[in-house]
Design an enzyme around this catalytic site. Structure first.
Site, PDB file in Angstrom:
ATOM      1  N   SER B  14       0.826  -1.208   0.000  1.00 22.23           N
ATOM      2  CA  SER B  14       0.000   0.000   0.000  1.00 22.23           C
ATOM      3  C   SER B  14       0.860   1.257   0.000  1.00 22.23           C
ATOM      4  O   SER B  14       0.368   2.349  -0.292  1.00 22.23           O
ATOM      5  CB  SER B  14      -0.933   0.019   1.216  1.00 22.23           C
ATOM      6  OG  SER B  14      -0.162   0.097   2.410  1.00 22.23           O
ATOM      7  N   ARG B  15       2.153   1.106   0.325  1.00 19.76           N
ATOM      8  CA  ARG B  15       3.010   2.288   0.343  1.00 19.76           C
ATOM      9  C   ARG B  15       4.473   1.872   0.213  1.00 19.76           C
ATOM     10  O   ARG B  15       4.803   0.687   0.194  1.00 19.76           O
ATOM     11  CB  ARG B  15       2.800   3.077   1.628  1.00 19.76           C
ATOM     12  CG  ARG B  15       2.908   2.208   2.853  1.00 19.76           C
ATOM     13  CD  ARG B  15       2.566   2.966   4.124  1.00 19.76           C
ATOM     14  NE  ARG B  15       2.500   2.034   5.252  1.00 19.76           N
ATOM     15  CZ  ARG B  15       2.820   2.344   6.494  1.00 19.76           C
ATOM     16  NH1 ARG B  15       3.215   3.564   6.807  1.00 19.76           N
ATOM     17  NH2 ARG B  15       2.736   1.432   7.462  1.00 19.76           N
ATOM     18  N   VAL B  64       0.390 -10.672   7.103  1.00 17.37           N
ATOM     19  CA  VAL B  64       1.156 -11.862   6.739  1.00 17.37           C
ATOM     20  C   VAL B  64       1.979 -12.460   7.878  1.00 17.37           C
ATOM     21  O   VAL B  64       2.557 -13.532   7.732  1.00 17.37           O
ATOM     22  CB  VAL B  64       2.050 -11.608   5.498  1.00 17.37           C
ATOM     23  CG1 VAL B  64       1.190 -11.309   4.286  1.00 17.37           C
ATOM     24  CG2 VAL B  64       3.062 -10.506   5.767  1.00 17.37           C
ATOM     25  N   TYR B 155      15.831  -5.426  13.729  1.00 14.66           N
ATOM     26  CA  TYR B 155      15.575  -5.371  12.287  1.00 14.66           C
ATOM     27  C   TYR B 155      16.650  -6.154  11.526  1.00 14.66           C
ATOM     28  O   TYR B 155      16.353  -6.954  10.633  1.00 14.66           O
ATOM     29  CB  TYR B 155      15.568  -3.892  11.851  1.00 14.66           C
ATOM     30  CG  TYR B 155      15.180  -3.642  10.422  1.00 14.66           C
ATOM     31  CD1 TYR B 155      16.142  -3.401   9.436  1.00 14.66           C
ATOM     32  CD2 TYR B 155      13.841  -3.613  10.039  1.00 14.66           C
ATOM     33  CE1 TYR B 155      15.781  -3.153   8.125  1.00 14.66           C
ATOM     34  CE2 TYR B 155      13.472  -3.358   8.728  1.00 14.66           C
ATOM     35  CZ  TYR B 155      14.453  -3.127   7.774  1.00 14.66           C
ATOM     36  OH  TYR B 155      14.084  -2.874   6.473  1.00 14.66           O
TER      37      TYR B 155
END
Lengths: 133, 256
Positions: B14-15, B64, B155
């Site tokens: 979406s972005r 997801v 991350y």
């Protein structure tokens, strides 16, 4: 499709998946022992069969076919295959003679005896089940 | 158009980078499923933009990091667009903090989306790909998976996991005609990294990048598109860095 056609399709799938010649993937060659198939090879064979003849067999179905719905203990899981287990086995793996293997076949080794012909027969049976009566 | 007749699912589309990829694949002729977790309006904008360009797209909601959602998203893609040839695992989050300041769940939350999403969508589509004997899976990783940066430990760990998984999955799927690769962007200004790249006009980072510029969406979508096409048919298990030379450098490359 005639049984011999299922055999041809299975033989081709086995030969391509394992990188062996047709004359190595004979009916009585065992998939895992003679032909050295491992888990990923089995998946390859089964997916190829599904693509060529439209019969879907899961890897876990082989275990079910071998045990034939007989409960673990009655079949001899964890030890040697019982007489009852052997009498079922010989219907899906005719090369296994119950008299010969009585008390001599560890349950976990049964899969090592599964042949190209056994697989072809299983595919043919599954295909027949799919046909409307 | 190199992806005519192909169907792609892009997660987190979406972005940001995901949107860039969805639009680029559509520009090459692919029908695209634009997956989003909560940005329905933004996802619909992406679909509209693709359709305005003559392409075909649908928006599919799903988180997801939840396997059941991943399964549903894959199924809705196949049902809605008629198949699936390209899976771009792009959905990702960040929760940057020094390890000293992290809560115990801060690593797992990031891992569940960044690697969990990759695993879940791969697993959810694997039977389809293996049956079709064709497919290209592209995992959007990061140079952060290969090099250190303050506050990025969770991350980085998640992207390291993606890189390792990419190699193994590629190996296992190769004989089934399915390729699995990863793209490792460097600094590409999007909402995810706003905190890093916007600070001070980005000077603090730009000075350390050999090209003295950030990457843009096309830099990432270009390689993703390539990997989706048959031009990359002999490439699998590979990691493609797109970072303006950042990770080629030792420190700042010269005495300060």
């Amino acid at each position: 499709m005639a049984d011999k056609d299922y055999f041809a399709a299975v033989q081709e799938a086995v030969a391509n998946a394992l990188g062996v010649d047709d004359d190595e993937a004979t009916g009585d060659a065992t998939l895992m022992d003679d032909l050295g198939a491992e888990s990923i090879d089995l998946l390859d064979i089964l997916f190829r069969i599904e693509r060529s003849v439209g019969v879907k067999i899961q890897a876990s179905d082989l275990g079910d076919e071998i045990q034939g719905g007989i409960p673990d203990e009655e079949f001899g899981a964890g030890g040697n295959v019982s007489r009852k287990g052997l009498e079922h086995l010989t219907t899906v793996m005719p090369q296994i003679d119950p008299d010969e293997y009585e008390d001599k076949l560890p349950a976990e080794e049964v899969i090592m005896h599964f042949t190209v012909q056994n697989l072809a027969d299983m595919v043919a049976r599954r295909a027949a089940e799919k046909e409307p009566a | 158009m190199k992806l005519d007749g192909r169907i792609a699912l892009v997660t987190g589309a979406s972005r940001g980078i995901g949107r860039g990829i969805a639009e680029a694949l559509a520009a090459e002729g692919a029908a695209v499923a634009v997956n989003y977790r909560s940005g329905a309006d933004a996802a619909n904008e992406v679909v509209a933009a693709i359709e305005a360009g003559g392409g075909r797209a649908i928006a599919i909601q799903g988180d997801v990091s939840e396997f059941a959602d991943a399964e549903r998203v894959v199924k809705e893609t196949i049902d809605g667009l008629g198949g699936l040839h390209i899976l771009v695992n792009n959905a990702g989050i960040a929760k940057d903090k020094l390890v000293y300041h992290m809560e115990p769940e801060d690593w797992l939350d990031v891992m569940k989306v960044n690697f969990g999403g990759v695993f879940n969508c791969t697993k959810a589509s694997i039977g389809h790909f293996m049956g079709e004997r064709t497919g290209s899976i592209i995992n959007i990783s990061s140079v952060m998976g290969q090099r250190g940066w303050l506050g990025e430990s969770n991350y980085a760990a998640s992207k390291g996991a993606v890189n390792a998984f990419t190699r193994c999955a590629a190996m296992e799927l190769a004989r089934f005609g399915v390729r699995v690769n990863a793209v490792l962007p460097g600094f590409v200004p999007t909402e995810l990294v706003e905190g890093l790249t916007a600070k001070d006009g980005g000077k603090g980072i730009l000075k350390q990048l050999p090209m003295r510029k950030f990457g843009d969406l096309q830099d990432v979508s270009g390689i993703v598109t390539f990997l989706a096409t048959e031009d990359a048919k002999y490439m699998t298990g590979a990691l493609f860095t797109v970072d303006g030379g950042a990770s080629a450098m030792l420190g700042t490359g010269a005495p300060l």
